[in-house]
Design an enzyme around this catalytic site. Structure first.
Site, PDB file in Angstrom:
ATOM      1  N   GLY A 189      40.685  56.029 -11.968  1.00 42.12           N
ATOM      2  CA  GLY A 189      40.707  57.189 -12.845  1.00 42.12           C
ATOM      3  C   GLY A 189      39.556  58.124 -12.543  1.00 42.12           C
ATOM      4  O   GLY A 189      38.526  57.703 -12.005  1.00 42.12           O
TER       5      GLY A 189
ATOM      6  N   CYS B 220      32.550  52.491 -13.104  1.00 45.42           N
ATOM      7  CA  CYS B 220      32.713  53.945 -13.174  1.00 45.42           C
ATOM      8  C   CYS B 220      32.227  54.552 -11.870  1.00 45.42           C
ATOM      9  O   CYS B 220      31.166  54.189 -11.378  1.00 45.42           O
ATOM     10  CB  CYS B 220      31.905  54.498 -14.348  1.00 45.42           C
ATOM     11  SG  CYS B 220      31.983  56.288 -14.506  1.00 45.42           S
ATOM     12  N   LEU B 221      33.013  55.483 -11.331  1.00 49.00           N
ATOM     13  CA  LEU B 221      32.628  56.125 -10.073  1.00 49.00           C
ATOM     14  C   LEU B 221      31.317  56.901 -10.218  1.00 49.00           C
ATOM     15  O   LEU B 221      30.647  57.162  -9.226  1.00 49.00           O
ATOM     16  CB  LEU B 221      33.741  57.060  -9.586  1.00 49.00           C
ATOM     17  CG  LEU B 221      35.059  56.369  -9.198  1.00 49.00           C
ATOM     18  CD1 LEU B 221      36.146  57.401  -8.937  1.00 49.00           C
ATOM     19  CD2 LEU B 221      34.868  55.468  -7.988  1.00 49.00           C
TER      20      LEU B 221
ATOM     21  N   HIS C 296      38.468  55.128 -21.228  1.00 53.06           N
ATOM     22  CA  HIS C 296      37.315  55.432 -20.376  1.00 53.06           C
ATOM     23  C   HIS C 296      37.292  56.915 -19.978  1.00 53.06           C
ATOM     24  O   HIS C 296      36.260  57.582 -20.078  1.00 53.06           O
ATOM     25  CB  HIS C 296      37.365  54.527 -19.131  1.00 53.06           C
ATOM     26  CG  HIS C 296      36.253  54.723 -18.157  1.00 53.06           C
ATOM     27  ND1 HIS C 296      35.317  53.740 -17.892  1.00 53.06           N
ATOM     28  CD2 HIS C 296      35.897  55.781 -17.384  1.00 53.06           C
ATOM     29  CE1 HIS C 296      34.453  54.198 -16.996  1.00 53.06           C
ATOM     30  NE2 HIS C 296      34.787  55.431 -16.664  1.00 53.06           N
ATOM     31  N   GLU C 297      38.461  57.422 -19.545  1.00 47.59           N
ATOM     32  CA  GLU C 297      38.507  58.807 -19.061  1.00 47.59           C
ATOM     33  C   GLU C 297      38.375  59.807 -20.217  1.00 47.59           C
ATOM     34  O   GLU C 297      37.707  60.829 -20.069  1.00 47.59           O
ATOM     35  CB  GLU C 297      39.798  59.063 -18.273  1.00 47.59           C
ATOM     36  CG  GLU C 297      39.988  58.175 -17.046  1.00 47.59           C
ATOM     37  CD  GLU C 297      38.796  58.146 -16.096  1.00 47.59           C
ATOM     38  OE1 GLU C 297      38.054  59.140 -16.014  1.00 47.59           O
ATOM     39  OE2 GLU C 297      38.596  57.114 -15.444  1.00 47.59           O
TER      40      GLU C 297
HETATM   41 ZN   LIG Z   1      33.974  56.848 -15.422  1.00 51.06          ZN
END
Ligand SMILES: [Zn+2]
Length: 163
Positions: free
Chosen positions: A46, A88-89, A130-131
């Site tokens: 995501g 998380c990216l 999360h997003e």
């Molecule tokens: Zn994230």
């Protein structure tokens, strides 16, 4: 299409509330296409627009079946609980344990402005939450309760390689 730079947690923009999308135009479509390419390149599930420096309420989710674009998403229903690992990216190299609803339903617009609903359990529910948190300037580590140790991450990766 172009890759966009994924910002990390130090960036002030990641802690701000994103504004709604009002124009469903070429610029939005370019952003969505770039985000899709960036997500594939980063091997993520995501991505939210503020993670690429755009403070607009735009999210993409790809849990393996198909890529879903959510514009102006709102979570309208949640139930149950799941307890598991999240990454998380924008927080590279870290994984934390987070409790989330096991089921979530979101209402959102597509790239042409049409409203639709996305619902799911497990990973999809976790991803929706999360997003959407990103759009309100929240990073998942704020609600996580324990960080995985290097040993735990190591064990996880070797387990994945075997699969
Ligand atoms: Zn994230």
């Amino acid at each position: 299409m172009a890759l966009r730079k994924i910002l990390t947690v130090e960036e002030p923009g990641l802690h701000k509330v994103s504004r709604p999308v009002t124009k469903f135009d070429k610029k939005l479509h370019e952003l969505l296409d770039d985000m899709a390419q960036t997500l594939v390149d980063a091997n993520g599930v995501g991505l939210a627009a503020p993670q690429v420096g755009i403070l607009r309420r735009v999210v993409i989710i790809d849990t393996g079946e198909e890529l879903v674009e959510l514009i102006n998403p709102e979570i309208v229903e949640t139930s149950g609980e799941q307890d598991g690992m999240e990454g998380c990216l924008s927080v590279p190299g870290e994984y934390w344990l987070v409790k989330r609803p096991n089921y979530a339903k979101a209402r959102a617009q597509d790239r042409h402005g049409e409203w639709f609903e996305l619902e799911g359990e497990g990973l999809i529910a976790r991803c929706i939450c999360h997003e959407c948190d990103h759009l309100d300037g929240h990073i998942y580590t704020e609600i996580a309760y324990r960080k995985l140790t290097d040993e735990e991450i190591e064990a996880m990766h070797s387990g994945l390689e075997e699969a």
